[in-house]
Design an enzyme around this catalytic site. Structure first.
Site, PDB file in Angstrom:
ATOM      1  N   LYS A  22       0.836  -1.205   0.000  1.00  0.00           N
ATOM      2  CA  LYS A  22       0.000   0.000   0.000  1.00  0.00           C
ATOM      3  C   LYS A  22       0.874   1.261   0.000  1.00  0.00           C
ATOM      4  O   LYS A  22       0.656   2.172  -0.802  1.00  0.00           O
ATOM      5  CB  LYS A  22      -0.900   0.010   1.248  1.00  0.00           C
ATOM      6  CG  LYS A  22      -1.550   1.353   1.532  1.00  0.00           C
ATOM      7  CD  LYS A  22      -2.469   1.318   2.729  1.00  0.00           C
ATOM      8  CE  LYS A  22      -1.824   1.543   4.067  1.00  0.00           C
ATOM      9  NZ  LYS A  22      -1.535   2.958   4.376  1.00  0.00           N
ATOM     10  N   ASN A  23       1.844   1.304   0.909  1.00  0.00           N
ATOM     11  CA  ASN A  23       2.595   2.548   1.086  1.00  0.00           C
ATOM     12  C   ASN A  23       3.653   2.790   0.006  1.00  0.00           C
ATOM     13  O   ASN A  23       4.318   3.817   0.008  1.00  0.00           O
ATOM     14  CB  ASN A  23       3.216   2.606   2.489  1.00  0.00           C
ATOM     15  CG  ASN A  23       2.137   2.806   3.539  1.00  0.00           C
ATOM     16  OD1 ASN A  23       0.984   3.114   3.210  1.00  0.00           O
ATOM     17  ND2 ASN A  23       2.488   2.624   4.802  1.00  0.00           N
ATOM     18  N   ARG A  93      -4.962  10.443   4.497  1.00  0.00           N
ATOM     19  CA  ARG A  93      -3.917  11.453   4.644  1.00  0.00           C
ATOM     20  C   ARG A  93      -2.876  11.395   3.538  1.00  0.00           C
ATOM     21  O   ARG A  93      -2.263  12.409   3.199  1.00  0.00           O
ATOM     22  CB  ARG A  93      -3.204  11.272   5.977  1.00  0.00           C
ATOM     23  CG  ARG A  93      -4.083  11.406   7.176  1.00  0.00           C
ATOM     24  CD  ARG A  93      -3.237  11.285   8.404  1.00  0.00           C
ATOM     25  NE  ARG A  93      -2.160  12.264   8.358  1.00  0.00           N
ATOM     26  CZ  ARG A  93      -2.277  13.516   8.743  1.00  0.00           C
ATOM     27  NH1 ARG A  93      -3.413  13.958   9.223  1.00  0.00           N
ATOM     28  NH2 ARG A  93      -1.258  14.352   8.660  1.00  0.00           N
ATOM     29  N   CYS A 117      -5.838  13.151  13.220  1.00  0.00           N
ATOM     30  CA  CYS A 117      -5.733  11.736  12.849  1.00  0.00           C
ATOM     31  C   CYS A 117      -5.777  10.902  14.121  1.00  0.00           C
ATOM     32  O   CYS A 117      -5.377  11.371  15.184  1.00  0.00           O
ATOM     33  CB  CYS A 117      -4.407  11.548  12.112  1.00  0.00           C
ATOM     34  SG  CYS A 117      -3.953   9.857  11.828  1.00  0.00           S
ATOM     35  N   ARG A 122       0.212  14.561  13.322  1.00  0.00           N
ATOM     36  CA  ARG A 122       0.669  14.385  11.946  1.00  0.00           C
ATOM     37  C   ARG A 122       0.621  15.653  11.087  1.00  0.00           C
ATOM     38  O   ARG A 122      -0.101  15.728  10.084  1.00  0.00           O
ATOM     39  CB  ARG A 122      -0.112  13.250  11.270  1.00  0.00           C
ATOM     40  CG  ARG A 122      -0.005  11.960  12.037  1.00  0.00           C
ATOM     41  CD  ARG A 122      -0.682  10.808  11.355  1.00  0.00           C
ATOM     42  NE  ARG A 122       0.087  10.286  10.239  1.00  0.00           N
ATOM     43  CZ  ARG A 122      -0.337   9.307   9.450  1.00  0.00           C
ATOM     44  NH1 ARG A 122      -1.519   8.772   9.649  1.00  0.00           N
ATOM     45  NH2 ARG A 122       0.416   8.863   8.474  1.00  0.00           N
ATOM     46  N   ASP A 305       4.368   0.715  12.183  1.00  0.00           N
ATOM     47  CA  ASP A 305       3.193   0.030  11.613  1.00  0.00           C
ATOM     48  C   ASP A 305       3.093  -1.435  12.046  1.00  0.00           C
ATOM     49  O   ASP A 305       2.141  -2.117  11.679  1.00  0.00           O
ATOM     50  CB  ASP A 305       3.221   0.121  10.079  1.00  0.00           C
ATOM     51  CG  ASP A 305       2.936   1.530   9.578  1.00  0.00           C
ATOM     52  OD1 ASP A 305       2.436   2.346  10.362  1.00  0.00           O
ATOM     53  OD2 ASP A 305       3.227   1.806   8.396  1.00  0.00           O
ATOM     54  N   ARG A 397      -8.870  -0.609   4.232  1.00  0.00           N
ATOM     55  CA  ARG A 397      -8.006   0.432   3.663  1.00  0.00           C
ATOM     56  C   ARG A 397      -6.632  -0.138   3.336  1.00  0.00           C
ATOM     57  O   ARG A 397      -5.971   0.361   2.429  1.00  0.00           O
ATOM     58  CB  ARG A 397      -7.815   1.567   4.677  1.00  0.00           C
ATOM     59  CG  ARG A 397      -9.042   2.412   4.894  1.00  0.00           C
ATOM     60  CD  ARG A 397      -8.707   3.600   5.759  1.00  0.00           C
ATOM     61  NE  ARG A 397      -7.428   4.149   5.328  1.00  0.00           N
ATOM     62  CZ  ARG A 397      -6.559   4.745   6.126  1.00  0.00           C
ATOM     63  NH1 ARG A 397      -6.819   4.906   7.393  1.00  0.00           N
ATOM     64  NH2 ARG A 397      -5.428   5.199   5.651  1.00  0.00           N
TER      65      ARG A 397
HETATM   66  N1  EPU Z   1       5.862  14.798  10.906  1.00  0.00           N
HETATM   67  C1  EPU Z   1       5.909  16.148  11.183  1.00  0.00           C
HETATM   68  N2  EPU Z   1       5.872  17.041  10.123  1.00  0.00           N
HETATM   69  C2  EPU Z   1       5.795  16.616   8.841  1.00  0.00           C
HETATM   70  C3  EPU Z   1       5.751  15.240   8.558  1.00  0.00           C
HETATM   71  C4  EPU Z   1       5.795  14.344   9.623  1.00  0.00           C
HETATM   72  O1  EPU Z   1       5.977  16.546  12.352  1.00  0.00           O
HETATM   73  O2  EPU Z   1       5.752  17.476   7.955  1.00  0.00           O
HETATM   74  C5  EPU Z   1       5.919  13.826  12.012  1.00  0.00           C
HETATM   75  C6  EPU Z   1       4.667  12.971  12.116  1.00  0.00           C
HETATM   76  O3  EPU Z   1       3.639  13.617  12.837  1.00  0.00           O
HETATM   77  C7  EPU Z   1       5.188  11.729  12.804  1.00  0.00           C
HETATM   78  C8  EPU Z   1       6.607  11.596  12.238  1.00  0.00           C
HETATM   79  O4  EPU Z   1       6.939  12.876  11.728  1.00  0.00           O
HETATM   80  O5  EPU Z   1       5.240  11.940  14.180  1.00  0.00           O
HETATM   81  C9  EPU Z   1       6.764  10.587  11.116  1.00  0.00           C
HETATM   82  O6  EPU Z   1       5.721  10.736  10.172  1.00  0.00           O
HETATM   83  P1  EPU Z   1       5.868  10.414   8.623  1.00  0.00           P
HETATM   84  O7  EPU Z   1       5.738  11.683   7.866  1.00  0.00           O
HETATM   85  O8  EPU Z   1       7.078   9.580   8.379  1.00  0.00           O
HETATM   86  O9  EPU Z   1       4.559   9.539   8.380  1.00  0.00           O
HETATM   87  P2  EPU Z   1       3.736   9.544   7.053  1.00  0.00           P
HETATM   88  O10 EPU Z   1       4.645   9.747   5.913  1.00  0.00           O
HETATM   89  O11 EPU Z   1       2.554  10.419   7.189  1.00  0.00           O
HETATM   90  C10 EPU Z   1       4.008   6.999   6.511  1.00  0.00           C
HETATM   91  C11 EPU Z   1       3.095   5.834   6.312  1.00  0.00           C
HETATM   92  C12 EPU Z   1       2.486   5.450   7.657  1.00  0.00           C
HETATM   93  C13 EPU Z   1       3.626   5.104   8.617  1.00  0.00           C
HETATM   94  C14 EPU Z   1       4.597   6.269   8.732  1.00  0.00           C
HETATM   95  C15 EPU Z   1       5.804   5.985   9.590  1.00  0.00           C
HETATM   96  C16 EPU Z   1       2.352   6.141   4.050  1.00  0.00           C
HETATM   97  C17 EPU Z   1       1.257   6.451   3.107  1.00  0.00           C
HETATM   98  N3  EPU Z   1       2.070   6.199   5.355  1.00  0.00           N
HETATM   99  O12 EPU Z   1       3.198   8.038   7.025  1.00  0.00           O
HETATM  100  O13 EPU Z   1       1.677   4.309   7.427  1.00  0.00           O
HETATM  101  O14 EPU Z   1       3.098   4.807   9.891  1.00  0.00           O
HETATM  102  O15 EPU Z   1       5.058   6.654   7.421  1.00  0.00           O
HETATM  103  O16 EPU Z   1       6.508   4.905   9.095  1.00  0.00           O
HETATM  104  O17 EPU Z   1       3.458   5.807   3.627  1.00  0.00           O
HETATM  105  C18 EPU Z   1      -0.081   2.815   7.824  1.00  0.00           C
HETATM  106  O18 EPU Z   1       0.197   2.254   6.761  1.00  0.00           O
HETATM  107  O19 EPU Z   1      -0.900   2.314   8.654  1.00  0.00           O
HETATM  108  C19 EPU Z   1       0.530   4.087   8.165  1.00  0.00           C
HETATM  109  C20 EPU Z   1       0.045   4.901   9.092  1.00  0.00           C
END
Ligand code: EPU
Length: 417
Positions: A22-23, A93, A117, A122, A305, A397
């Site tokens: 998915k990701n 998201r 969320c 996030r 995850d 999802r």
């Molecule tokens: N963060 C910030 N500012 C930003 C971006 C992130 O403060 O601009 C913080 C977030 O709040 C969090 C940390 O940085 O505390 C890491 O977040 P990240 O941005 O890496 O998460 P994401 O990219 O939104 C992806 C996966 C998630 C997975 C996380 C961490 C996708 C579509 N989603 O989310 O997947 O948990 O990386 O590995 O790739 C899931 O599949 O269930 C899922 C939630």
């Protein structure tokens, strides 16, 4: 609303095929926005998040078609509306991943802010700061990110923290920028590497994906390409954790052990014997599981995850485990539901202390997010009697045909309407 009814107590046994990730699929589908020629994708999982993204891309003018082998073709040749509306973004998201590609290709984008969320705040400030460093003019108006740039310029970007979709958004935007961009403190997740592989097949010049510094030399246009989505390491880990918790023995095909070493190490520590060959991983449990401590961290650390699924495993393991969540501030919502099944869990700040109990007892439970739902399914597979897992739209999802795959492994599980 659909629910899953599980009669626990059957050790999982047999073979199952792992789906595409998915990701990886979500960012790679967004990469189609960068080119006026079609992007052909194989191994795209059939998931609600993928359908949501197809609706989002369709609304912008991307033509979507399926070939005879169920490959997906995305053609953004007639892209007309660089807009991601609130109605779709609020349900997923990952929609934020259209921001970088739209801005780079169209010179403008309007993307709804994702908002709150279930697992934490996030924010997307790192995505925005990175694009601003590349010369974008960005404001937030009426809940929308409004971004404009005639042509993005290469820049040196060092993110304040490791962000997976942030790295992906900036990498995609940089492909069409003028000059060289370096992303420091970049996410090293295998999904970032899969996206870079796809972008390179489209003609992008990217080096260093998989390390903490990615360098992108912008080009004026990207071409069409074909790409196969990598296997889902979290689905793989979830099935392995379920097999370990039930004392089972399973073979997973179409996956890759090298992308989930940290998870495999923890499963071995809990008493599993693991044999990985080619695209197959076999797990057999030798005796009841032992408690394992873990601390989530960006890749190659233990994935957030997989934290909830390991909490379910630790609930019935011998000993006491400490699970520390360092990525999201509110990702223990499943603990209260696991307690309803008889688990002994105490939460202090970002740590959960889980004392193994000999037995869980079935009950009605419900989850607030995707991986929390997976942990409740695992607990239900172990628990004595019937467990009813509500709100399974979260599972739909991110897990393709979860009840069919678990049934294939002998689980007594069915979807009830
Ligand atoms: N963060 C910030 N500012 C930003 C971006 C992130 O403060 O601009 C913080 C977030 O709040 C969090 C940390 O940085 O505390 C890491 O977040 P990240 O941005 O890496 O998460 P994401 O990219 O939104 C992806 C996966 C998630 C997975 C996380 C961490 C996708 C579509 N989603 O989310 O997947 O948990 O990386 O590995 O790739 C899931 O599949 O269930 C899922 C939630």
């Amino acid at each position: 609303m659909d629910k899953l009814l599980i009669h626990g107590g059957v050790p999982l046994a047999g073979e199952v095929r792992i789906s595409g990730a998915k990701n990886a699929a979500l960012p790679i589908m967004c990469a189609a926005l960068l080119s006026s020629a079609p992007l052909r994708l194989a191994n795209v999982p059939h998931l609600r998040d993928v359908t949501t993204l197809l609706n989002l891309l369709g609304g912008m003018g991307v033509a979507v078609s399926l070939d005879e082998k169920l490959g997906l073709e995305l053609d953004a040749g007639r892209l007309h509306t660089p807009l991601a509306p609130y109605d779709l973004v609020k349900t997923m998201r990952a929609s934020i991943l259209v921001l970088g590609p739209l801005l780079a290709r169209c010179g403008e984008a309007r993307v709804s802010l994702p908002g709150g969320c279930a697992i934490g705040q996030r924010p997307v400030d790192q995505h925005i700061k990175g694009l601003q460093a590349m010369g974008a003019d960005i404001s937030v108006e009426h809940g929308y990110i409004i971004a404009r740039a005639k042509r993005l310029r290469g820049a040196r970007i060092c993110t304040d923290l490791v962000t997976v979709t942030g790295t992906e958004n900036l990498m995609m935007a940089a492909c069409l920028a003028e000059g060289v961009t370096s992303i420091e403190n970049a996410a090293r997740e295998p999904e970032v590497v899969d996206l870079a592989d796809c972008l390179r097949a489209m003609g992008a010049r990217i080096e260093g994906a998989g390390s903490d510094t990615i360098t992108i030399e912008g080009v004026s246009a990207l071409a069409g390409a074909g790409h196969r989505i990598m296997p889902d390491r979290i689905e793989t880990g979830t099935f392995l954790a379920a097999a370990a918790a039930t004392g089972g023995s399973v073979v997973l095909r179409n996956t890759n052990a090298r992308i989930l070493e940290a998870v495999l190490d923890k499963l071995r520590e809990s008493g599993a014997s693991i044999d990985a060959q080619g695209d197959t991983i076999a797990l057999a449990m030798e005796g009841p599981p032992r408690s394992v401590n873990l601390r989530t961290a960006p890749y190659p650390g233990f994935p957030t995850d997989m934290q909830a699924q390991f909490m379910a495993l630790d609930c019935i393991a011998r000993g006491t485990a400490v699970l520390t969540e360092t990525i999201f501030e509110n990702r223990f919502m499943h603990a209260l539901e696991l307690q309803r099944l008889g688990a002994d869990i105490e939460i202090t700040g970002n740590a959960a202390v889980v004392k193994g109990v000999p037995q869980l007892d079935g009950a009605t439970v419900m989850a607030t997010d995707l991986r929390a739902s997976a942990s409740l399914v695992i607990a239900g597979l172990v628990a004595r009697g019937e467990t009813l897992v509500e709100r399974i739209y979260h599972l739909d999802r991110g897990y393709e045909c979860i009840e069919e795959k678990l049934s294939q492994l002998g689980a007594r599980i069915k979807r009830v309407h």
